[in-house]
Motif scaffolding. Structure first.
Motif, mmCIF file in Angstrom:
data_model
loop_
_atom_site.group_PDB
_atom_site.id
_atom_site.type_symbol
_atom_site.label_atom_id
_atom_site.label_comp_id
_atom_site.label_asym_id
_atom_site.label_seq_id
_atom_site.Cartn_x
_atom_site.Cartn_y
_atom_site.Cartn_z
ATOM 1 N N HIS A 151 -9.577 -3.691 6.382
ATOM 2 C CA HIS A 151 -10.309 -2.430 6.297
ATOM 3 C C HIS A 151 -9.406 -1.251 5.946
ATOM 4 O O HIS A 151 -9.842 -0.106 5.973
ATOM 5 C CB HIS A 151 -11.035 -2.153 7.608
ATOM 6 N N GLY A 152 -8.146 -1.523 5.643
ATOM 7 C CA GLY A 152 -7.244 -0.480 5.160
ATOM 8 C C GLY A 152 -6.565 0.349 6.221
ATOM 9 O O GLY A 152 -6.001 1.406 5.919
ATOM 10 N N VAL A 153 -6.569 -0.115 7.470
ATOM 11 C CA VAL A 153 -5.954 0.665 8.552
ATOM 12 C C VAL A 153 -4.459 0.843 8.312
ATOM 13 O O VAL A 153 -3.922 1.957 8.444
ATOM 14 C CB VAL A 153 -6.191 -0.008 9.916
ATOM 15 N N SER A 154 -3.764 -0.231 7.965
ATOM 16 C CA SER A 154 -2.316 -0.131 7.765
ATOM 17 C C SER A 154 -1.976 0.700 6.540
ATOM 18 O O SER A 154 -0.987 1.444 6.540
ATOM 19 C CB SER A 154 -1.704 -1.530 7.655
ATOM 20 N N ALA A 155 -2.774 0.595 5.492
ATOM 21 C CA ALA A 155 -2.538 1.417 4.303
ATOM 22 C C ALA A 155 -2.599 2.892 4.651
ATOM 23 O O ALA A 155 -1.768 3.693 4.205
ATOM 24 C CB ALA A 155 -3.563 1.075 3.221
ATOM 25 N N ARG A 156 -3.574 3.262 5.477
ATOM 26 C CA ARG A 156 -3.707 4.667 5.863
ATOM 27 C C ARG A 156 -2.549 5.082 6.780
ATOM 28 O O ARG A 156 -2.080 6.230 6.718
ATOM 29 C CB ARG A 156 -5.063 4.906 6.533
ATOM 30 N N HIS A 157 -2.081 4.163 7.604
ATOM 31 C CA HIS A 157 -0.904 4.458 8.435
ATOM 32 C C HIS A 157 0.327 4.669 7.557
ATOM 33 O O HIS A 157 1.120 5.598 7.796
ATOM 34 C CB HIS A 157 -0.657 3.309 9.407
ATOM 35 N N LEU A 158 0.479 3.836 6.535
ATOM 36 C CA LEU A 158 1.658 3.912 5.690
ATOM 37 C C LEU A 158 1.759 5.256 4.977
ATOM 38 O O LEU A 158 2.835 5.852 4.908
ATOM 39 C CB LEU A 158 1.640 2.772 4.669
ATOM 40 N N VAL A 159 0.652 5.738 4.430
ATOM 41 C CA VAL A 159 0.744 6.995 3.675
ATOM 42 C C VAL A 159 0.958 8.195 4.597
ATOM 43 O O VAL A 159 1.305 9.281 4.120
ATOM 44 C CB VAL A 159 -0.497 7.226 2.785
ATOM 45 N N GLN A 160 0.771 8.009 5.891
ATOM 46 C CA GLN A 160 1.111 9.060 6.845
ATOM 47 C C GLN A 160 2.589 9.019 7.224
ATOM 48 O O GLN A 160 3.097 9.957 7.861
ATOM 49 C CB GLN A 160 0.255 8.925 8.105
ATOM 50 N N SER A 161 3.267 7.929 6.843
ATOM 51 C CA SER A 161 4.648 7.720 7.256
ATOM 52 C C SER A 161 5.658 7.984 6.151
ATOM 53 O O SER A 161 6.856 8.079 6.421
ATOM 54 C CB SER A 161 4.829 6.270 7.749
ATOM 55 N N PHE A 162 5.199 8.085 4.895
ATOM 56 C CA PHE A 162 6.096 8.396 3.792
ATOM 57 C C PHE A 162 5.271 9.053 2.690
ATOM 58 O O PHE A 162 4.055 9.182 2.818
ATOM 59 C CB PHE A 162 6.824 7.134 3.297
ATOM 60 N N GLU A 163 5.932 9.494 1.638
ATOM 61 C CA GLU A 163 5.253 10.331 0.647
ATOM 62 C C GLU A 163 4.896 9.580 -0.625
ATOM 63 O O GLU A 163 4.585 10.200 -1.648
ATOM 64 C CB GLU A 163 6.135 11.541 0.319
ATOM 65 N N GLY A 164 4.909 8.257 -0.575
ATOM 66 C CA GLY A 164 4.587 7.475 -1.762
ATOM 67 C C GLY A 164 3.125 7.101 -1.839
ATOM 68 O O GLY A 164 2.253 7.741 -1.257
ATOM 69 N N TYR A 207 2.533 -6.350 -12.730
ATOM 70 C CA TYR A 207 3.745 -6.556 -13.502
ATOM 71 C C TYR A 207 4.915 -6.934 -12.598
ATOM 72 O O TYR A 207 4.904 -6.667 -11.391
ATOM 73 C CB TYR A 207 4.113 -5.291 -14.285
ATOM 74 N N ASP A 208 5.929 -7.527 -13.208
ATOM 75 C CA ASP A 208 7.167 -7.830 -12.494
ATOM 76 C C ASP A 208 7.862 -6.525 -12.075
ATOM 77 O O ASP A 208 7.731 -5.485 -12.739
ATOM 78 C CB ASP A 208 8.132 -8.611 -13.388
ATOM 79 N N ASN A 209 8.625 -6.609 -10.981
ATOM 80 C CA ASN A 209 9.558 -5.536 -10.594
ATOM 81 C C ASN A 209 8.864 -4.177 -10.420
ATOM 82 O O ASN A 209 9.424 -3.140 -10.776
ATOM 83 C CB ASN A 209 10.687 -5.405 -11.636
ATOM 84 N N LEU A 210 7.669 -4.163 -9.856
ATOM 85 C CA LEU A 210 6.856 -2.953 -9.824
ATOM 86 C C LEU A 210 6.934 -2.200 -8.503
ATOM 87 O O LEU A 210 6.969 -0.963 -8.487
ATOM 88 C CB LEU A 210 5.401 -3.313 -10.123
ATOM 89 N N PHE A 211 6.976 -2.916 -7.382
ATOM 90 C CA PHE A 211 6.808 -2.280 -6.072
ATOM 91 C C PHE A 211 8.131 -2.142 -5.322
ATOM 92 O O PHE A 211 9.039 -2.963 -5.479
ATOM 93 C CB PHE A 211 5.821 -3.091 -5.218
ATOM 94 N N ASP A 212 8.190 -1.113 -4.480
ATOM 95 C CA ASP A 212 9.368 -0.890 -3.640
ATOM 96 C C ASP A 212 9.253 -1.609 -2.295
ATOM 97 O O ASP A 212 10.266 -1.949 -1.683
ATOM 98 C CB ASP A 212 9.555 0.607 -3.388
ATOM 99 N N LEU A 213 8.015 -1.812 -1.824
ATOM 100 C CA LEU A 213 7.784 -2.467 -0.537
ATOM 101 C C LEU A 213 6.554 -3.346 -0.631
ATOM 102 O O LEU A 213 5.525 -2.943 -1.193
ATOM 103 C CB LEU A 213 7.578 -1.414 0.570
ATOM 104 N N TYR A 214 6.663 -4.551 -0.094
ATOM 105 C CA TYR A 214 5.554 -5.504 0.000
ATOM 106 C C TYR A 214 5.261 -5.653 1.481
ATOM 107 O O TYR A 214 6.139 -6.004 2.268
ATOM 108 C CB TYR A 214 5.983 -6.827 -0.622
ATOM 109 N N TRP A 215 3.988 -5.403 1.867
ATOM 110 C CA TRP A 215 3.599 -5.335 3.282
ATOM 111 C C TRP A 215 2.463 -6.321 3.544
ATOM 112 O O TRP A 215 1.494 -6.368 2.790
ATOM 113 C CB TRP A 215 3.148 -3.915 3.593
ATOM 114 N N CYS A 216 2.579 -7.074 4.628
ATOM 115 C CA CYS A 216 1.521 -8.027 4.967
ATOM 116 C C CYS A 216 1.528 -8.265 6.475
ATOM 117 O O CYS A 216 2.584 -8.411 7.077
ATOM 118 C CB CYS A 216 1.739 -9.350 4.227
ATOM 119 N N GLN A 217 0.323 -8.300 7.070
ATOM 120 C CA GLN A 217 0.191 -8.579 8.494
ATOM 121 C C GLN A 217 -0.775 -9.738 8.723
ATOM 122 O O GLN A 217 -1.942 -9.672 8.315
ATOM 123 C CB GLN A 217 -0.330 -7.329 9.227
ATOM 124 N N GLU A 218 -0.270 -10.785 9.343
ATOM 125 C CA GLU A 218 -1.079 -11.922 9.791
ATOM 126 C C GLU A 218 -1.977 -12.505 8.697
ATOM 127 O O GLU A 218 -3.130 -12.834 8.939
ATOM 128 C CB GLU A 218 -1.921 -11.541 11.013
#
Length: 267
Positions: A64-77, A118-129
């Motif tokens: 449901h996007g809870v972690s995504a919303r947490h992430l954008v509160q923790s950095f400016e990307g 695309y290859d080599n695109l992201f700075d962080l890959y995040w996954c929970q359970e």
């Protein structure tokens, strides 16, 4: 009961009992609610990464996007939040629109076995359970490595299984619940990361929190049984209740654990 109807019932049950995030929680004081403990987990995972002040994050299994919303509160990307299930993607989109975060979070359907990026695109890959449900875990790790930029970081938390301590019946029950043919312990997950090309930075053992988490789920479903019975069919309610009771027992006896992994793609 058809699969679509059953899945909707399961979604209602999980959101009511487990909370919107449907992730494991870390209970540092022992008095936290399920939701508070899950928020602590997200904070600890973010602290374990070295993401720059700005960057591009891929979250797989976003729910449901809870972690995504947490992430954008923790950095400016920015975060690209992906789901395999269309109903979860729709809910996550609605939540992002409601909080006016469309400029920071984008959503899409994606299978982490074959990512449409695309290859080599992201700075962080995040996954929970979510990796625990992968039917081809080496392929998932290879895809994670491919889409990360050199120097990029992968962080994921997941259930681990001490399969050598499990009986054949216990192993069958766990694999049936996961929908995947294999059971990984912490060394297995770390080995998969190394085989894909990652350098493992840290492996944190959070197994001590598993019993507390499932005991709280069992207690909450017991407390809310009457109201849940009014909206969720008995087979769905009973089967999940028994699964959570069993999970608490497995965690208590060391059959099941929980670990957080951080690894880096070499520059």
């Amino acid at each position: 009961m058809n699969n679509q109807y059953e899945n909707l019932a399961i979604d209602r049950l999980y959101e009511t009992v487990w909370g919107e995030g449907i992730h494991f929680g870390t209970y540092l004081s022992g008095s936290e609610t399920i939701e508070e403990a899950a928020q602590t987990t997200r904070t600890r995972m973010m602290a374990a990464t070295d993401i720059r002040k700005t960057g591009l994050v891929l979250e797989v299994g976003s729910g449901h996007g809870v972690s995504a919303r947490h992430l954008v509160q923790s950095f400016e990307g920015r975060v690209v939040a992906t789901n395999y299930a269309a109903n979860h993607d729709a809910i996550a989109r609605d939540n992002t629109r409601r909080e006016k975060l469309e400029h920071r979070i984008s959503h899409g359907l994606a299978d982490f076995h074959s990512l449409p990026f695309y290859d080599n695109l992201f700075d962080l890959y995040w996954c929970q359970e979510s990796f625990v449900h992968a039917t081809d875990k080496p392929r998932v790790m290879t895809e994670a490595f491919r889409v990360l930029a050199p120097g990029g970081t992968i962080v994921f938390s997941d259930q681990t299984t001490n399969r050598h301590e499990c009986t054949a019946e216990e192993r069958e029950r766990i694999t049936g619940r996961h929908g995947a043919p294999d059971l990984c312990d912490a060394d297995d997950f770390a080995g998969l990361l190394r085989t894909a090309g990652f350098r493992v930075v840290s492996v944190q053992d959070w197994s001590a929190h598993m019993t507390s988490h499932f005991e709280r789920l069992v207690d909450r479903i017991q407390t809310r049984w009457d109201s849940l019975s009014a909206s969720i069919d008995a087979p769905v309610l009973h089967s999940n209740y028994e699964n959570w009771r069993t999970a608490a027992d497995y965690a208590r006896r060391g059959r099941m654990g929980w670990h957080c992994f951080v690894a880096r793609k070499p520059c």
